[in-house]
Scaffold this motif. Structure first.
Motif, mmCIF file in Angstrom:
data_model
loop_
_atom_site.group_PDB
_atom_site.id
_atom_site.type_symbol
_atom_site.label_atom_id
_atom_site.label_comp_id
_atom_site.label_asym_id
_atom_site.label_seq_id
_atom_site.Cartn_x
_atom_site.Cartn_y
_atom_site.Cartn_z
ATOM 1 N N ARG A 139 10.139 2.868 -9.803
ATOM 2 C CA ARG A 139 11.170 3.636 -10.503
ATOM 3 C C ARG A 139 11.422 4.922 -9.716
ATOM 4 O O ARG A 139 10.589 5.326 -8.900
ATOM 5 N N PRO A 140 12.549 5.595 -9.933
ATOM 6 C CA PRO A 140 12.797 6.844 -9.215
ATOM 7 C C PRO A 140 11.765 7.916 -9.566
ATOM 8 O O PRO A 140 11.534 8.221 -10.734
ATOM 9 N N ILE A 141 11.124 8.460 -8.537
ATOM 10 C CA ILE A 141 10.123 9.513 -8.716
ATOM 11 C C ILE A 141 10.772 10.879 -8.529
ATOM 12 O O ILE A 141 10.429 11.842 -9.198
ATOM 13 N N ALA A 142 11.711 10.978 -7.608
ATOM 14 C CA ALA A 142 12.477 12.195 -7.364
ATOM 15 C C ALA A 142 13.911 11.778 -7.042
ATOM 16 O O ALA A 142 14.246 10.595 -7.113
ATOM 17 N N LYS A 143 14.736 12.736 -6.674
ATOM 18 C CA LYS A 143 16.143 12.441 -6.420
ATOM 19 C C LYS A 143 16.318 11.372 -5.343
ATOM 20 O O LYS A 143 17.144 10.476 -5.480
ATOM 21 N N SER A 144 15.527 11.447 -4.284
ATOM 22 C CA SER A 144 15.689 10.496 -3.173
ATOM 23 C C SER A 144 14.465 9.611 -2.963
ATOM 24 O O SER A 144 14.424 8.858 -2.005
ATOM 25 N N VAL A 145 13.477 9.692 -3.844
ATOM 26 C CA VAL A 145 12.224 8.934 -3.665
ATOM 27 C C VAL A 145 12.142 7.819 -4.700
ATOM 28 O O VAL A 145 12.053 8.095 -5.904
ATOM 29 N N SER A 146 12.219 6.567 -4.230
ATOM 30 C CA SER A 146 12.067 5.416 -5.110
ATOM 31 C C SER A 146 11.095 4.391 -4.551
ATOM 32 O O SER A 146 11.054 3.251 -5.007
ATOM 33 N N PHE A 147 10.324 4.781 -3.544
ATOM 34 C CA PHE A 147 9.326 3.903 -2.939
ATOM 35 C C PHE A 147 7.988 4.627 -2.911
ATOM 36 O O PHE A 147 7.933 5.858 -2.896
ATOM 37 N N VAL A 148 6.912 3.839 -2.895
ATOM 38 C CA VAL A 148 5.561 4.395 -2.845
ATOM 39 C C VAL A 148 4.788 3.649 -1.762
ATOM 40 O O VAL A 148 4.955 2.441 -1.568
ATOM 41 N N VAL A 149 3.937 4.383 -1.041
ATOM 42 C CA VAL A 149 3.099 3.774 -0.004
ATOM 43 C C VAL A 149 1.958 3.033 -0.691
ATOM 44 O O VAL A 149 1.264 3.586 -1.545
ATOM 45 N N LEU A 150 1.756 1.757 -0.295
ATOM 46 C CA LEU A 150 0.699 0.946 -0.886
ATOM 47 C C LEU A 150 -0.552 0.888 -0.020
ATOM 48 O O LEU A 150 -1.641 0.627 -0.521
ATOM 49 N N GLY A 151 -0.405 1.104 1.268
ATOM 50 C CA GLY A 151 -1.563 1.088 2.161
ATOM 51 C C GLY A 151 -1.143 0.889 3.595
ATOM 52 O O GLY A 151 0.039 0.751 3.910
ATOM 53 N N LYS A 152 -2.143 0.878 4.469
ATOM 54 C CA LYS A 152 -1.885 0.651 5.894
ATOM 55 C C LYS A 152 -1.653 -0.822 6.134
ATOM 56 O O LYS A 152 -2.248 -1.683 5.491
ATOM 57 N N SER A 153 -0.789 -1.107 7.103
ATOM 58 C CA SER A 153 -0.528 -2.469 7.507
ATOM 59 C C SER A 153 -1.428 -2.820 8.683
ATOM 60 O O SER A 153 -1.856 -1.949 9.419
ATOM 61 N N ARG A 154 -1.690 -4.090 8.856
ATOM 62 C CA ARG A 154 -2.565 -4.495 9.955
ATOM 63 C C ARG A 154 -1.802 -4.727 11.208
ATOM 64 O O ARG A 154 -0.699 -4.875 11.374
#
Length: 114
Positions: free
Chosen positions: A99-114
């Motif tokens: 969901r929107p967290i801020a005006k332009s932030v709607s994504f969240v980091v889930l972790g490092k990729s391999r």
């Protein structure tokens, strides 16, 4: 269960490990109440200067029908970075839509990729 009896939930996406650190961020998909739904993308974290926020750049191929060939494009996505994740600039990360967290932030980091 995490440290201090805190509930740690799985995001439900393969290839993403649950972090070992514990945080008290409400917008953390592991320790807070943020749900991950929609797009799952990967990219490179190019900016991590703001508090709990950063910019991920992803490259993709676009087919140009006029010239009948592919061209490389990039887009920058503003993301929320929970404090329980150990990521720094230059890391390849997996991000999920929320969901929107801020005006332009709607994504969240889930972790490092391999």
């Amino acid at each position: 269960m995490g440290k201090k009896g805190q509930l740690v939930k799985s995001v439900g996406i393969e290839g993403v490990e649950v972090p070992s650190k514990v945080c008290d961020d409400q917008n953390c998909p592991y320790h807070g109440s943020l749900r991950v739904r929609g797009l799952i993308l990967d990219g490179i974290l190019i900016k991590f200067r703001a508090m709990r926020a950063g910019v991920v750049e992803r490259e993709y191929l676009y087919y140009n029908t006029k010239y009948k060939r592919y061209e490389r494009r990039r887009s920058r996505i503003h993301v929320h970075i929970p404090p329980c994740l150990d990521v720094k600039e230059g890391d390849k990360v997996i991000i999920g839509e929320s969901r929107p967290i801020a005006k332009s932030v709607s994504f969240v980091v889930l972790g490092k990729s391999r």
